[in-house]
Scaffold this motif. Structure first.
Motif, short mmCIF file in Angstrom:
data_model
loop_
_atom_site.label_atom_id
_atom_site.label_comp_id
_atom_site.label_asym_id
_atom_site.label_seq_id
_atom_site.Cartn_x
_atom_site.Cartn_y
_atom_site.Cartn_z
N ASP A 75 0.81 -1.22 0.00
CA ASP A 75 0.00 0.00 0.00
C ASP A 75 0.84 1.26 0.00
O ASP A 75 0.31 2.38 -0.15
N ALA A 76 2.19 1.12 0.15
CA ALA A 76 3.06 2.29 0.16
C ALA A 76 4.14 2.24 -0.91
O ALA A 76 4.83 3.25 -1.13
N VAL A 77 4.34 1.10 -1.57
CA VAL A 77 5.38 0.95 -2.58
C VAL A 77 4.71 0.75 -3.93
O VAL A 77 4.24 -0.35 -4.26
N LEU A 78 4.63 1.85 -4.70
CA LEU A 78 3.94 1.83 -5.98
C LEU A 78 4.82 2.43 -7.07
O LEU A 78 5.67 3.30 -6.80
N PHE A 79 4.57 1.99 -8.31
CA PHE A 79 5.30 2.47 -9.47
C PHE A 79 4.29 2.74 -10.59
O PHE A 79 3.18 2.19 -10.58
N ALA A 80 4.69 3.56 -11.55
CA ALA A 80 3.78 3.93 -12.64
C ALA A 80 4.57 4.23 -13.90
O ALA A 80 5.74 4.61 -13.84
N ILE A 81 3.91 4.09 -15.03
CA ILE A 81 4.43 4.53 -16.33
C ILE A 81 3.87 5.91 -16.63
O ILE A 81 2.65 6.13 -16.56
N LEU A 82 4.76 6.83 -16.99
CA LEU A 82 4.36 8.13 -17.52
C LEU A 82 4.97 8.26 -18.91
O LEU A 82 6.18 8.36 -19.05
N ASP A 83 4.13 8.23 -19.93
CA ASP A 83 4.60 8.34 -21.32
C ASP A 83 4.35 9.74 -21.86
O ASP A 83 3.30 10.33 -21.61
N GLY A 84 5.32 10.25 -22.63
CA GLY A 84 5.09 11.44 -23.42
C GLY A 84 5.13 12.75 -22.67
O GLY A 84 4.51 13.73 -23.13
N ALA A 85 5.85 12.83 -21.54
CA ALA A 85 6.05 14.14 -20.91
C ALA A 85 6.92 14.99 -21.84
O ALA A 85 7.72 14.48 -22.61
N SER A 86 6.77 16.30 -21.76
CA SER A 86 7.49 17.16 -22.70
C SER A 86 7.88 18.47 -22.04
O SER A 86 7.33 18.87 -21.01
N ALA A 87 8.85 19.14 -22.67
CA ALA A 87 9.26 20.48 -22.26
C ALA A 87 9.17 21.41 -23.45
O ALA A 87 9.40 21.00 -24.60
N LYS A 88 8.84 22.66 -23.21
CA LYS A 88 8.65 23.63 -24.29
C LYS A 88 10.00 24.19 -24.72
O LYS A 88 10.38 25.31 -24.35
N LEU B 246 6.28 6.17 -6.12
CA LEU B 246 5.63 6.96 -5.09
C LEU B 246 6.62 7.23 -3.97
O LEU B 246 7.17 6.30 -3.36
N ASP B 247 6.87 8.50 -3.71
CA ASP B 247 7.64 8.94 -2.55
C ASP B 247 6.63 9.22 -1.45
O ASP B 247 6.15 10.34 -1.29
N SER B 248 6.27 8.17 -0.70
CA SER B 248 5.17 8.30 0.26
C SER B 248 5.51 9.24 1.40
O SER B 248 4.63 9.89 1.97
N ALA B 249 6.81 9.35 1.74
CA ALA B 249 7.19 10.24 2.85
C ALA B 249 6.91 11.69 2.52
O ALA B 249 6.60 12.49 3.40
N ASN B 250 7.02 12.05 1.24
CA ASN B 250 6.80 13.43 0.82
C ASN B 250 5.55 13.60 -0.02
O ASN B 250 5.33 14.68 -0.60
N ALA B 251 4.73 12.54 -0.11
CA ALA B 251 3.45 12.60 -0.82
C ALA B 251 3.62 13.13 -2.23
O ALA B 251 2.97 14.10 -2.64
N ARG B 252 4.48 12.49 -3.02
CA ARG B 252 4.71 12.92 -4.39
C ARG B 252 5.20 11.72 -5.20
O ARG B 252 5.55 10.68 -4.65
N TRP B 253 5.20 11.89 -6.53
CA TRP B 253 5.73 10.88 -7.45
C TRP B 253 7.00 11.43 -8.10
O TRP B 253 7.03 12.59 -8.52
N VAL B 254 8.04 10.59 -8.17
CA VAL B 254 9.31 11.01 -8.74
C VAL B 254 9.81 9.93 -9.70
O VAL B 254 9.49 8.76 -9.54
N PRO B 255 10.60 10.31 -10.72
CA PRO B 255 11.15 9.30 -11.64
C PRO B 255 12.19 8.42 -10.95
O PRO B 255 12.96 8.89 -10.11
N THR B 256 12.19 7.16 -11.28
CA THR B 256 13.29 6.29 -10.89
C THR B 256 14.48 6.58 -11.79
O THR B 256 14.31 7.12 -12.89
N PRO B 257 15.70 6.23 -11.37
CA PRO B 257 16.87 6.50 -12.23
C PRO B 257 16.76 5.85 -13.61
O PRO B 257 17.16 6.43 -14.61
N GLY B 258 16.24 4.62 -13.68
CA GLY B 258 15.97 3.99 -14.97
C GLY B 258 17.19 3.71 -15.82
O GLY B 258 17.09 3.71 -17.06
#
Length: 793
Positions: free
Chosen positions: A667-680, A693-705
């Motif tokens: 319930d605290a260790v989750l991962f997700a796919i984010l496709d197609g993010a972009s910068a202008k 999921l960075d549950s301690a800071n209530a946010r989602w961050v990229p893994t190093p990958g």
């Protein structure tokens, strides 16, 4: 990158879909072209996304010929001039390396090898970059001319007709160097802006079969455009191929629409009487506009009547054919030695046949063997038969019709067991190819799987039910069977054993796949309330609760979540009917599921990905703007969790994109796919991420990958099998590869052993079993694959 040796893939099932056991009727995936190797008693079959196959027309055995190809999206096949196994294959270029310009590939068999069908090589000089997507190849064997039709697929494509002399094949133990292909683009007067759909050779007069033509002054090239009709031309005195719009004798008739208004046109000429040519032309809306015939090699055309035997409907064949004729359906063919026998296929299940040169038409129908959406037609006489056969390629694979038997009044005499061992099903995924969909593995019934499939609805297969093979001692594969019909969609086995499923844009229904009694259909799952809404929720995407434990105020257990737009629903099971009874008596068990609204997200977002480990919290990702939310199932409250992405330059962060899939180890260790993010930025920067999921800071961050390419990601799954070689891992897939991470996305390694070079990977799902578990991979063109994860002794 070396593949992880502990993950080895194999086809989960090598069979097609069984439509009717008694009739030996089977369906498979989208076929684009069929050739008959009569001397070898084989059909060579091209598929839209599953490569090229050899098919035994007698026993239905199939063998892949293109597992090593990186471009298995094959639009056409053609015979070459150097023997019966000299073949060309053209890829459609649907996977461009450039975002604006197509790069299609032509391959040919190596006739200098002992097994040419197993040895295909890209020709030494491909079409010019940006020529477009290859739609058709025509070969004039004695004159050694190859002509290729291309349409505009991407913005910088040119489209057009291209031709070359085919160099002499290098044969013998020490062959001399082979001259290169030299491509020329035909000059098209008043040509279409979007390229060409089809091309064939014809002759100005009768007398010489196409296989014997050597002198080019009697040869015409007939090309069907993507729009604006048909073009015909010849090589001129200086060697240029020049085409111009054809004449239409009936264009002066106010009741006949001139070809300048046409959509895609398919063309064909009789091999033995090549001055006789035919065309099928779509209107701009994809319906049938005209069937045309020519007696002078395609220079002048007249419209064939729409007369359909047994039909009183105005328009005859035009009304019966259906639509989608603009480069999806739409194919015409002529019997090789009888110019008056012609057939065309459109959307309707079953081709239209004429034996009097298009004056009158009969539709060949067979609801068991024939499938809708016709893409390929071939008249032939299969080895051992003197009867004329019509082979049909459709979204249902390959079928054949005994034309002689049909004309004698003995029924269509159709066969479809060519698809028995043709595993070319196109299975959908959350990252959309054509439509959204998924695969699923049942938690309660070992080796029971389901999949949403292109034009085959949702399918199921119990991989453990097969009879024992006398050779291997292992279960023989069982055929795929239908749960419903249409274009498949989301499928999910919830933990009480029911299968949730919906076809494209349809409501979610529940079915129990019960082997003793067959599927037990409970119908559409209603939305709860007073009174309940029996229409359910339509067009939803969803996900199961992995380890359900949350109950609502009435004590009902939350088993799944789904969303439509910004509304998130929860699927509950009636606690008074829990636990469910044994599968053997489910035939009389009442409906036990219902939906309730869990929460409403902000206006404008489109919920597309979901995950909940226990049902207490539900995580929701959006398709349209790459945002993440957390829903409290008890309170219905919504909290947005920021997605923190890198900044390619100061003040220009990566934003947006589509959240495709969310998975949970807990319930605290989750991962997700984010496709197609972009910068202008200029040029634009796009990126694809695995988020954590960075549950301690209530946010989602990229893994190093590290080790994962920056390509669109299709499937993601968690695997935990203690006392195995995969005790804790993430799996993800791109279009061509599966990857494994044993350190929560820090680093990745390939995990694609035994997969084809480009299987068009899709959804990934894992199911725990008594001896470990099985990881399943859905593919868009190569059916379903499995990788057993076996517990160690």
């Amino acid at each position: 990158m070396t593949d992880d040796p502990t993950v080895r893939w194999e086809l989960a099932n090598s069979l097609g879909i069984q439509i009717d056991n008694a009739a030996d009727a089977w369906h498979s995936g989208h076929v684009t072209e069929i050739l008959d190797l009569v001397a070898d008693d084989l059909l060579v079959v091209a598929t839209q996304t599953g490569g090229v196959w050899s098919v035994d027309p007698n026993y239905g055995g199939a063998h892949p010929l293109s597992d090593t190809w990186d471009d298995p999206d094959i639009s056409c096949l053609a015979f070459g001039p150097d023997g019966t196994v000299h073949l060309f294959a053209g890829s459609s270029g649907q996977l461009p390396t450039s975002p604006t310009r197509s790069i299609s590939t032509i391959r040919e068999t190596d006739v200098g090898t002992a097994a040419p069908l197993a040895n295909w090589n890209p020709i030494d000089a491909q079409l010019p970059s940006g020529a477009g997507s290859i739609t058709r190849i025509a070969v004039l064997p004695r004159a050694r001319r190859i002509v290729v039709a291309c349409n505009k697929l991407l913005t910088d494509d040119s489209g057009g007709i291209f031709w070359s002399i085919i160099p002499e094949s290098s044969l013998g133990p020490a062959p001399p160097p082979r001259p290169p292909y030299l491509w020329h683009k035909a000059r098209v007067r008043g040509g279409p802006n979007d390229g060409f759909y089809d091309v064939t050779f014809a002759t100005l007069t009768d007398g010489t079969p196409l296989s014997s033509v050597e002198v080019l002054d009697q040869v015409t090239v007939v090309a069907g455009a993507m729009s604006q009709g048909i073009y015909v031309g010849q090589w001129n005195a200086v060697g240029d191929l020049v085409l111009q719009p054809v004449q239409q004798t009936s264009s002066t008739n106010p009741n006949i629409t001139v070809l300048s208004t046409a959509g895609a046109c398919s063309v064909a000429a009789c091999a033995v009487h090549p001055n006789r040519a035919y065309a099928a032309c779509a209107a701009s809306d994809g319906t049938l506009l005209q069937i045309l015939r020519s007696g002078d090699g395609g220079r002048v055309w007249e419209a064939c009547p729409f007369t359909l035997a047994g039909s009183t409907v105005f328009g005859g064949i035009q009304s019966a054919a259906g639509d989608q004729g603009n480069a999806w359906n739409n194919r015409i063919a002529v019997a090789p030695d009888i110019f008056s026998v012609v057939a065309f296929g459109w959307q309707s299940a079953g081709p239209f046949l004429s034996t009097d040169a298009g004056q009158n038409w009969i539709q060949v129908t067979d609801p068991v063997h024939l499938h809708s959406d016709l893409h390929a037609l071939l008249f032939t006489r299969l080895r051992g038969s003197v009867d004329l056969m019509l082979c049909v390629g459709s979204d249902g694979g390959v079928a054949s019709i005994n034309v002689d038997q049909f004309l004698k009044g003995g029924g269509p005499e159709a066969r479809s067991n060519f698809n028995h061992n043709l595993p070319t099903l196109q299975l959908y995924s959350n990252l959309i190819r054509q439509f959204y969909g998924s695969i699923a593995a049942a938690p309660l019934q070992q080796r029971l799987v389901a999949a949403g499939a292109q034009d085959h609805g949702n399918l199921c297969n119990n991989l453990a039910l097969g009879s024992t093979s006398p050779t291997t001692g292992l279960p023989e594969p069982q055929p795929w069977t239908h749960v419903d019909y249409g274009d498949g969609g989301w499928v999910a086995f919830i933990t009480d054993g029911a299968l949730l499923h919906n076809i494209n844009s349809g409501p979610i229904a529940a079915t129990v796949i019960n082997p003793p009694l067959g599927p037990q259909d409970f119908g559409v799952v209603a939305v709860g309330g007073t009174p309940p809404d029996p229409k359910g929720i339509a067009g939803a995407t969803g996900e199961i609760v992995t380890h359900p434990s949350y109950r609502n105020t009435t004590g009902d257990l939350l088993l799944a979540v789904a969303g439509v737009g910004n509304i998130v629903y929860g699927l509950y099971t009636d606690h008074t009917l829990w636990p469910p009874p044994p599968l053997s008596i489910l035939g009389t068990f009442p409906m036990r599921h219902y939906w309730n609204v869990l929460a409403t997200l902000p206006v404008g977002v489109v919920a597309g990905a979901f995950a909940s480990f226990d049902g207490v919290s539900v995580f929701v990702g959006t398709w349209n703007d790459g945002r993440m939310f957390q829903v409290d199932s008890a309170q219905g409250t919504v909290v947005e969790l920021p997605v923190v992405l890198p900044q390619p330059s100061p003040g220009n962060p990566m934003t947006g994109g589509s959240v495709i899939r969310i998975v949970a180890f807990s319930d605290a260790v989750l991962f997700a796919i984010l496709d197609g993010a972009s910068a202008k930025l200029n040029p634009a920067v796009t990126a694809n991420y695995i988020l954590q999921l960075d549950s301690a800071n209530a946010r989602w961050v990229p893994t190093p990958g590290a080790g994962l390419p920056n390509e669109p990601l299709f499937g993601l799954e968690t695997v935990e099998v203690p006392r195995s070689r995969v005790p804790h891992a993430l799996f993800v897939c791109t279009d061509d590869q599966v990857y494994i991470s044993r350190d929560d996305g820090q680093t990745w390694q390939g995990a694609s052993l035994n997969l084809p070079s480009r299987p068009h990977c899709g959804d990934l799902r894992f199911c725990v079993g008594p001896n470990g578990g099985v990881l399943y991979l859905g593919t868009f063109g190569r059916s379903m694959w499995q990788a057993p994860i076996v517990s160690l002794p």
